[in-house]
Design a protein around this motif. Structure first.
Motif, mmCIF file in Angstrom:
data_model
loop_
_atom_site.group_PDB
_atom_site.id
_atom_site.type_symbol
_atom_site.label_atom_id
_atom_site.label_comp_id
_atom_site.label_asym_id
_atom_site.label_seq_id
_atom_site.Cartn_x
_atom_site.Cartn_y
_atom_site.Cartn_z
ATOM 1 N N UNK A 1 0.834 -1.211 0.000
ATOM 2 C CA UNK A 1 0.000 0.000 0.000
ATOM 3 C C UNK A 1 0.864 1.254 0.000
ATOM 4 N N UNK A 2 1.882 1.276 0.853
ATOM 5 C CA UNK A 2 2.791 2.423 0.913
ATOM 6 C C UNK A 2 3.589 2.565 -0.389
ATOM 7 N N UNK A 3 3.978 1.452 -0.984
ATOM 8 C CA UNK A 3 4.721 1.493 -2.251
ATOM 9 C C UNK A 3 3.868 2.054 -3.380
ATOM 10 N N UNK A 4 2.587 1.723 -3.400
ATOM 11 C CA UNK A 4 1.680 2.283 -4.407
ATOM 12 C C UNK A 4 1.558 3.797 -4.225
ATOM 13 N N UNK A 5 1.446 4.214 -2.985
ATOM 14 C CA UNK A 5 1.371 5.646 -2.700
ATOM 15 C C UNK A 5 2.670 6.338 -3.110
ATOM 16 N N UNK A 6 3.791 5.715 -2.812
ATOM 17 C CA UNK A 6 5.088 6.301 -3.174
ATOM 18 C C UNK A 6 5.210 6.436 -4.694
ATOM 19 N N UNK A 7 4.740 5.440 -5.426
ATOM 20 C CA UNK A 7 4.790 5.490 -6.890
ATOM 21 C C UNK A 7 3.980 6.678 -7.414
ATOM 22 N N UNK B 1 2.460 23.628 -19.843
ATOM 23 C CA UNK B 1 2.773 23.751 -18.424
ATOM 24 C C UNK B 1 1.552 23.462 -17.568
ATOM 25 N N UNK B 2 0.420 24.074 -17.916
ATOM 26 C CA UNK B 2 -0.797 23.878 -17.138
ATOM 27 C C UNK B 2 -1.252 22.423 -17.234
ATOM 28 N N UNK B 3 -1.121 21.824 -18.406
ATOM 29 C CA UNK B 3 -1.465 20.407 -18.560
ATOM 30 C C UNK B 3 -0.607 19.507 -17.688
ATOM 31 N N UNK B 4 0.685 19.773 -17.664
ATOM 32 C CA UNK B 4 1.599 18.998 -16.806
ATOM 33 C C UNK B 4 1.252 19.196 -15.334
ATOM 34 N N UNK B 5 0.940 20.424 -14.969
ATOM 35 C CA UNK B 5 0.603 20.721 -13.578
ATOM 36 C C UNK B 5 -0.705 20.042 -13.165
ATOM 37 N N UNK B 6 -1.697 20.067 -14.034
ATOM 38 C CA UNK B 6 -2.967 19.391 -13.740
ATOM 39 C C UNK B 6 -2.742 17.892 -13.579
ATOM 40 N N UNK B 7 -1.917 17.317 -14.422
ATOM 41 C CA UNK B 7 -1.611 15.889 -14.321
ATOM 42 C C UNK B 7 -0.904 15.581 -13.002
ATOM 43 N N UNK B 8 0.052 16.421 -12.626
ATOM 44 C CA UNK B 8 0.754 16.230 -11.354
ATOM 45 C C UNK B 8 -0.220 16.305 -10.182
ATOM 46 N N UNK B 9 -1.106 17.278 -10.222
ATOM 47 C CA UNK B 9 -2.087 17.419 -9.144
ATOM 48 C C UNK B 9 -3.050 16.239 -9.103
ATOM 49 N N UNK B 10 -3.394 15.689 -10.254
ATOM 50 C CA UNK B 10 -4.282 14.519 -10.290
ATOM 51 C C UNK B 10 -3.610 13.310 -9.631
ATOM 52 N N UNK B 11 -2.328 13.098 -9.919
ATOM 53 C CA UNK B 11 -1.608 11.989 -9.277
ATOM 54 C C UNK B 11 -1.470 12.215 -7.777
ATOM 55 N N UNK B 12 -1.196 13.465 -7.410
ATOM 56 C CA UNK B 12 -1.054 13.760 -5.985
ATOM 57 C C UNK B 12 -2.390 13.602 -5.266
ATOM 58 N N UNK B 13 -3.481 13.961 -5.918
ATOM 59 C CA UNK B 13 -4.806 13.759 -5.344
ATOM 60 C C UNK B 13 -5.096 12.279 -5.157
ATOM 61 N N UNK B 14 -4.733 11.473 -6.147
ATOM 62 C CA UNK B 14 -4.928 10.022 -6.009
ATOM 63 C C UNK B 14 -4.173 9.482 -4.796
ATOM 64 N N UNK B 15 -2.950 9.971 -4.599
ATOM 65 C CA UNK B 15 -2.171 9.515 -3.435
ATOM 66 C C UNK B 15 -2.809 9.993 -2.149
ATOM 67 N N UNK B 16 -3.286 11.234 -2.119
ATOM 68 C CA UNK B 16 -3.914 11.770 -0.908
ATOM 69 C C UNK B 16 -5.186 11.005 -0.573
ATOM 70 N N UNK B 17 -5.947 10.640 -1.593
ATOM 71 C CA UNK B 17 -7.154 9.835 -1.344
ATOM 72 C C UNK B 17 -6.798 8.445 -0.826
ATOM 73 N N UNK B 18 -5.722 7.881 -1.364
ATOM 74 C CA UNK B 18 -5.257 6.584 -0.837
ATOM 75 C C UNK B 18 -4.832 6.702 0.602
ATOM 76 N N UNK B 19 -4.180 7.805 0.944
ATOM 77 C CA UNK B 19 -3.700 8.009 2.306
ATOM 78 C C UNK B 19 -4.884 8.131 3.276
ATOM 79 N N UNK B 20 -5.987 8.680 2.789
ATOM 80 C CA UNK B 20 -7.169 8.848 3.644
ATOM 81 C C UNK B 20 -7.895 7.524 3.885
ATOM 82 N N UNK B 21 -7.704 6.574 2.970
ATOM 83 C CA UNK B 21 -8.326 5.261 3.113
ATOM 84 C C UNK B 21 -7.395 4.324 3.878
#
Length: 160
Positions: free
Chosen positions: A85-91, A135-155
């Protein structure tokens, strides 16, 4: 080679424009918004790096503690489940950092192009616009991945 560049008309044109206070002011004004975006990306990357360091440290501690018997570990998740679980979040965080770094690099290029366009009569608005969108596209993609990790952390890892 440098002498040829200095002797060329381009060097004299750049020097002529660089000595103009209004051109310098224009270049600074044009680059303010991208510079603030760069600062924001850097701050976001700082948060992501802190998360990555925490995740790596937690995985390391679990790996070290997995070999020693500890009565406190009886109520915990199985070692493999938590490490997976932690490794998935780290990825996910690592991918977010890569996209954020790419966004920072592209916006830095935008800043450089804006300065160049203020001193050299070059028509580059289309390139700057495209790079801004990238730039904005890359930033949105980065935020989407970070959101996925944050949601995993909450579960809880038991839900995965």
């Amino acid at each position: 080679m440098i002498i040829e560049i200095l002797a060329s008309g381009v060097a004299s044109e750049v020097l002529e424009h660089a000595t103009s206070t209004s051109r310098v002011r224009e270049a600074v004004e044009l680059s303010l918004a991208p510079a603030f975006l760069l600062v924001g990306i850097g701050s976001l990357m700082n948060v992501m790096m802190a998360r990555l360091v925490w995740l790596a440290g937690r995985i390391e501690r679990l790996c070290i503690n997995s070999t020693s018997p500890n009565p406190d570990n009886l109520s915990r998740l199985p070692f493999e489940v938590e490490v997976d679980w932690l490794s998935q979040r780290r990825r996910l965080v690592r991918i977010a950092i890569k996209f954020s770094t790419a966004a920072a690099a592209v916006i830095s290029l935008v800043i450089a192009l804006l300065f160049i366009s203020a001193f050299v009569d070059a028509n580059i608005p289309l390139i700057v616009t495209l790079l801004w969108v990238v730039t904005i596209g890359l930033l949105i993609t980065a935020l989407a991945y970070f959101l996925r990790e944050a949601l995993m952390a909450a579960d809880s890892p038991r839900e995965h």
